[in-house]
Write a protein that holds these residues in place. Structure first.
Motif, PDB file in Angstrom:
ATOM      1  N   LEU A 116       9.383  47.406  51.131  1.00  0.00           N
ATOM      2  CA  LEU A 116       8.489  48.145  50.241  1.00  0.00           C
ATOM      3  C   LEU A 116       8.051  49.430  50.924  1.00  0.00           C
ATOM      4  O   LEU A 116       7.434  49.409  51.995  1.00  0.00           O
ATOM      5  CB  LEU A 116       7.282  47.279  49.889  1.00  0.00           C
ATOM      6  N   GLU A 168       6.236  46.336  55.296  1.00  0.00           N
ATOM      7  CA  GLU A 168       5.978  45.348  54.258  1.00  0.00           C
ATOM      8  C   GLU A 168       7.275  45.000  53.528  1.00  0.00           C
ATOM      9  O   GLU A 168       8.029  45.880  53.110  1.00  0.00           O
ATOM     10  CB  GLU A 168       4.954  45.880  53.247  1.00  0.00           C
ATOM     11  N   GLY A 179      10.987  35.759  45.536  1.00  0.00           N
ATOM     12  CA  GLY A 179      10.466  37.093  45.700  1.00  0.00           C
ATOM     13  C   GLY A 179       8.956  37.164  45.623  1.00  0.00           C
ATOM     14  O   GLY A 179       8.390  38.237  45.523  1.00  0.00           O
ATOM     15  N   ASP A 180       8.304  35.990  45.673  1.00  0.00           N
ATOM     16  CA  ASP A 180       6.858  36.010  45.527  1.00  0.00           C
ATOM     17  C   ASP A 180       6.141  35.969  46.870  1.00  0.00           C
ATOM     18  O   ASP A 180       4.918  35.942  46.909  1.00  0.00           O
ATOM     19  CB  ASP A 180       6.400  34.831  44.652  1.00  0.00           C
ATOM     20  N   ALA A 181       6.903  35.960  47.968  1.00  0.00           N
ATOM     21  CA  ALA A 181       6.290  35.936  49.290  1.00  0.00           C
ATOM     22  C   ALA A 181       6.297  37.351  49.855  1.00  0.00           C
ATOM     23  O   ALA A 181       7.328  37.855  50.285  1.00  0.00           O
ATOM     24  CB  ALA A 181       7.056  34.987  50.214  1.00  0.00           C
ATOM     25  N   LYS A 182       5.166  38.011  49.817  1.00  0.00           N
ATOM     26  CA  LYS A 182       5.062  39.375  50.315  1.00  0.00           C
ATOM     27  C   LYS A 182       4.452  39.337  51.700  1.00  0.00           C
ATOM     28  O   LYS A 182       3.381  38.775  51.908  1.00  0.00           O
ATOM     29  CB  LYS A 182       4.209  40.224  49.384  1.00  0.00           C
ATOM     30  N   LYS A 183       5.155  39.892  52.673  1.00  0.00           N
ATOM     31  CA  LYS A 183       4.728  39.808  54.058  1.00  0.00           C
ATOM     32  C   LYS A 183       4.736  41.185  54.709  1.00  0.00           C
ATOM     33  O   LYS A 183       5.561  42.038  54.374  1.00  0.00           O
ATOM     34  CB  LYS A 183       5.663  38.884  54.863  1.00  0.00           C
ATOM     35  N   SER A 184       3.838  41.388  55.632  1.00  0.00           N
ATOM     36  CA  SER A 184       3.860  42.566  56.471  1.00  0.00           C
ATOM     37  C   SER A 184       4.322  42.129  57.848  1.00  0.00           C
ATOM     38  O   SER A 184       3.631  41.375  58.528  1.00  0.00           O
ATOM     39  CB  SER A 184       2.473  43.207  56.534  1.00  0.00           C
ATOM     40  N   LEU A 221      16.087  40.481  50.963  1.00  0.00           N
ATOM     41  CA  LEU A 221      14.683  40.867  50.836  1.00  0.00           C
ATOM     42  C   LEU A 221      14.594  42.310  50.388  1.00  0.00           C
ATOM     43  O   LEU A 221      15.586  43.037  50.366  1.00  0.00           O
ATOM     44  CB  LEU A 221      13.931  40.660  52.158  1.00  0.00           C
ATOM     45  N   GLN A 222      13.392  42.714  50.012  1.00  0.00           N
ATOM     46  CA  GLN A 222      13.131  44.100  49.655  1.00  0.00           C
ATOM     47  C   GLN A 222      12.123  44.691  50.623  1.00  0.00           C
ATOM     48  O   GLN A 222      11.094  44.069  50.909  1.00  0.00           O
ATOM     49  CB  GLN A 222      12.603  44.204  48.228  1.00  0.00           C
ATOM     50  N   GLU A 240       9.252  41.904  50.775  1.00  0.00           N
ATOM     51  CA  GLU A 240       9.079  40.843  49.802  1.00  0.00           C
ATOM     52  C   GLU A 240      10.373  40.029  49.759  1.00  0.00           C
ATOM     53  O   GLU A 240      11.464  40.604  49.756  1.00  0.00           O
ATOM     54  CB  GLU A 240       8.775  41.424  48.425  1.00  0.00           C
TER      55      GLU A 240
END
Length: 244
Positions: free
Chosen positions: A67, A114, A27-32, A64-65, A116
């Motif tokens: 946001l 976005e 869960g540490d890969a945050k992507k747009s 995934l989440q 995560e």
């Protein structure tokens, strides 16, 4: 039986989600992501794809989440395999009054969303025994990823998919299922409808009842379950008939 149930965080009680809190994995890969095409899978269902342009490692079955500004994240299982790790395919049920539904209706190809990822530990474990996969509605999404990944790699292992829905159009990815049936002799499909007309050779009733009718003894099986709270609760009842 070895049992795994897909239970996402509380936000997954919303349409497209699952039932309860679950340990976080990654869960540490945050992507747009830029949104791709959004075809309609069935009534109130959309196939939402986010071509990322950058590969993100995950395991088939994880989620995934999404946001959303001013709101709790919304969690959705990824229906694609890690081979397609530069994209995320989501099966989204759009219902009146939902938060993500109105947003989805405004999205167009190229819009940014976005997300995560990855989260969860719902993925196929090692072994050579038979596998039973139980899906309710859009709970098919992570199971699709697991099967698409495992079927070509494990020809000596049997896989049985039980997919239930209220009505026939709730089994919205039959074309994919038919491809597996034609290509992989170690795969079996069982469709279960709880309301309305039931096309042959599917069954009438609840998906968990169909599993128990076929498997009085699940010892030696790996069982994976993803769906509504009622289906997930059924997993706990298996303590009475299976070794966990």
């Amino acid at each position: 039986a070895e049992l795994w149930r897909h239970e996402g965080p509380p936000a997954q009680r919303a349409p497209g989600g699952r039932a309860a809190a679950h340990p976080r994995d990654g869960g540490d890969a945050k992507k747009s992501f830029g949104v791709g095409l959004i075809p309609q899978l069935a009534h109130c269902l959309r196939d939402l794809r986010f071509p990322a342009g950058v590969k993100v490692p995950f395991k088939a079955g994880q989620y995934l989440q999404v946001l959303l500004d001013g709101h709790e994240p919304r969690s959705f299982s990824m229906a694609n395999t890690p081979r397609a790790s530069d994209a995320a395919q989501l099966h989204v049920r759009v219902l009146p009054g939902g938060l993500f539904g109105p947003m989805l209706s405004t999205l167009r190809p190229g819009h940014d969303v976005e997300v995560e990822l990855p989260f969860g530990d719902f993925h196929l474990r090692e072994g050579d025994g038979p596998v039973v996969l139980v899906a309710g509605g859009t709970g098919f999404a992570p199971i699709q990823a697991i099967l698409e990944e495992a079927l070509p790699k494990q020809p000596g292992r049997s896989f049985s998919l039980y997919w239930g829905a209220r009505q026939a159009d709730g089994l919205y990815a039959l074309e994919q299922v038919r491809k597996w049936e034609q290509k992989f002799p170690h795969f079996r499909f069982h469709g279960v409808i709880s309301e309305g007309e039931v096309p042959a050779p599917w069954r009438s009733g609840y998906v968990q009842e169909a599993v128990l009718a076929d498997h009085a003894d699940l010892s030696g099986h790996q069982v994976y379950v993803c769906g509504a709270p009622g289906v997930v609760s059924w997993v706990r009842s298996l303590k009475a008939v299976a070794t966990m």
